[in-house]
Design an enzyme around this catalytic site. Structure first.
Site, PDB file in Angstrom:
ATOM      1  N   LYS A 143       0.828  -1.205   0.000  1.00 28.45           N
ATOM      2  CA  LYS A 143       0.000   0.000   0.000  1.00 28.45           C
ATOM      3  C   LYS A 143       0.863   1.257   0.000  1.00 28.45           C
ATOM      4  O   LYS A 143       0.590   2.218  -0.729  1.00 28.45           O
ATOM      5  CB  LYS A 143      -0.917   0.012   1.228  1.00 28.45           C
ATOM      6  CG  LYS A 143      -2.127  -0.875   1.130  1.00 28.45           C
ATOM      7  CD  LYS A 143      -3.029  -0.683   2.354  1.00 28.45           C
ATOM      8  CE  LYS A 143      -4.314  -1.464   2.251  1.00 28.45           C
ATOM      9  NZ  LYS A 143      -5.185  -1.243   3.443  1.00 28.45           N
TER      10      LYS A 143
ATOM     11  N   ALA B 193      -0.966   1.008   6.511  1.00 27.22           N
ATOM     12  CA  ALA B 193      -1.124  -0.116   7.431  1.00 27.22           C
ATOM     13  C   ALA B 193      -2.162  -1.086   6.880  1.00 27.22           C
ATOM     14  O   ALA B 193      -3.047  -0.704   6.119  1.00 27.22           O
ATOM     15  CB  ALA B 193      -1.559   0.386   8.821  1.00 27.22           C
ATOM     16  N   ASP B 194      -2.036  -2.331   7.295  1.00 24.35           N
ATOM     17  CA  ASP B 194      -3.044  -3.323   6.948  1.00 24.35           C
ATOM     18  C   ASP B 194      -3.045  -4.393   8.037  1.00 24.35           C
ATOM     19  O   ASP B 194      -2.035  -4.603   8.711  1.00 24.35           O
ATOM     20  CB  ASP B 194      -2.778  -3.963   5.592  1.00 24.35           C
ATOM     21  CG  ASP B 194      -4.068  -4.393   4.900  1.00 24.35           C
ATOM     22  OD1 ASP B 194      -4.965  -4.915   5.600  1.00 24.35           O
ATOM     23  OD2 ASP B 194      -4.193  -4.203   3.682  1.00 24.35           O
ATOM     24  N   SER B 195      -4.200  -5.031   8.192  1.00 25.68           N
ATOM     25  CA  SER B 195      -4.357  -5.992   9.282  1.00 25.68           C
ATOM     26  C   SER B 195      -4.787  -7.358   8.770  1.00 25.68           C
ATOM     27  O   SER B 195      -5.552  -7.470   7.813  1.00 25.68           O
ATOM     28  CB  SER B 195      -5.395  -5.482  10.291  1.00 25.68           C
ATOM     29  OG  SER B 195      -5.006  -4.245  10.844  1.00 25.68           O
TER      30      SER B 195
ATOM     31  N   GLY C 229       0.331  -4.604  10.168  1.00 24.72           N
ATOM     32  CA  GLY C 229       1.604  -4.190   9.595  1.00 24.72           C
ATOM     33  C   GLY C 229       1.600  -2.692   9.335  1.00 24.72           C
ATOM     34  O   GLY C 229       0.569  -2.126   8.963  1.00 24.72           O
TER      35      GLY C 229
END
Length: 211
Positions: A55, A78-80, A115
């Site tokens: 991203k 960010a990503d989860s 992250g």
């Protein structure tokens, strides 16, 4: 010279976290193929970080292609990914999938991995990249089938990692969190502050920028 923080996400939850903390930012959504990216990455924690980094690169590439930044710009992405019984789970997207997951995880616990990646765009190009993954254990209440059905019917869990959130209706179904609650919401402010420190950017002076 002023510093620009750019949130590389369309997430209203992540935007709200920065807003509540008094951190000024702009927002630009990333466009990546999440499913294709994690096909060969089985580990949930590694998946979360890979998605965040993809991203950040996608947004920084769009920024440099379409609008040359006036000054130092730091893209925060960010990503989860939710880990339950050793398997990675992203957004359910479909009601039947969300119901199945909730019936499996009720009364149990899983790990939410978020992250984080920050890319420094300086002098018209990407200069430095820092990364950190923050994980927290989430315990779920042992709710009934009818509660699960009613929750899924709200649509709230369909487009969040693991099919749950600490906000809204989902808060009534969380028994506890061991770790950074903001990371569970999608963005660890502690991680963002420390990552910016590593890039030579102090976060606290930016608080006064909105006053």
């Amino acid at each position: 010279m002023s510093v620009t923080l750019l949130l590389g996400s369309a997430s209203t939850s992540r935007a709200a976290i920065l807003t509540r903390a008094g951190i000024p930012f702009t927002q630009l959504a990333a466009d990546i193929d999440e499913a294709a990216l994690v096909t060969d990455v089985p580990e949930p924690r590694v998946q979360a970080q890979a998605l965040a980094t993809a991203k950040a690169h996608a947004v920084s590439n769009m920024l440099l292609r379409d609008t040359l930044p006036d000054g130092p710009t730091y893209i925060i992405a960010a990503d989860s990914v939710f880990e339950f019984e050793g398997h990675a789970y992203g957004k359910p997207q479909h009601p039947d999938v969300a119901i199945e997951r909730w019936r499996a995880q009720r009364g149990k616990a899983g790990i939410l991995h978020s992250g984080h990646t920050i890319i420094a765009v300086l002098g018209g190009r990407k200069q430095r990249i820092v990364q950190e993954t923050v994980s927290a254990t989430v315990a779920f209440a042992n709710v009934s089938d009818s509660v699960i059905d009613d929750y899924v019917a709200t649509g709230e869990p369909l487009f969040v990692a693991g099919g749950f959130t600490l906000e809204g209706h989902g808060a009534t179904m969380i028994a506890g969190v061991d770790g950074d609650p903001n990371a569970v919401l999608g963005l660890s402010l502690r991680a963002v502050r420390e990552m910016l420190d590593r890039l030579g950017v102090a976060l606290t002076p930016l608080w006064t920028a909105t006053e």
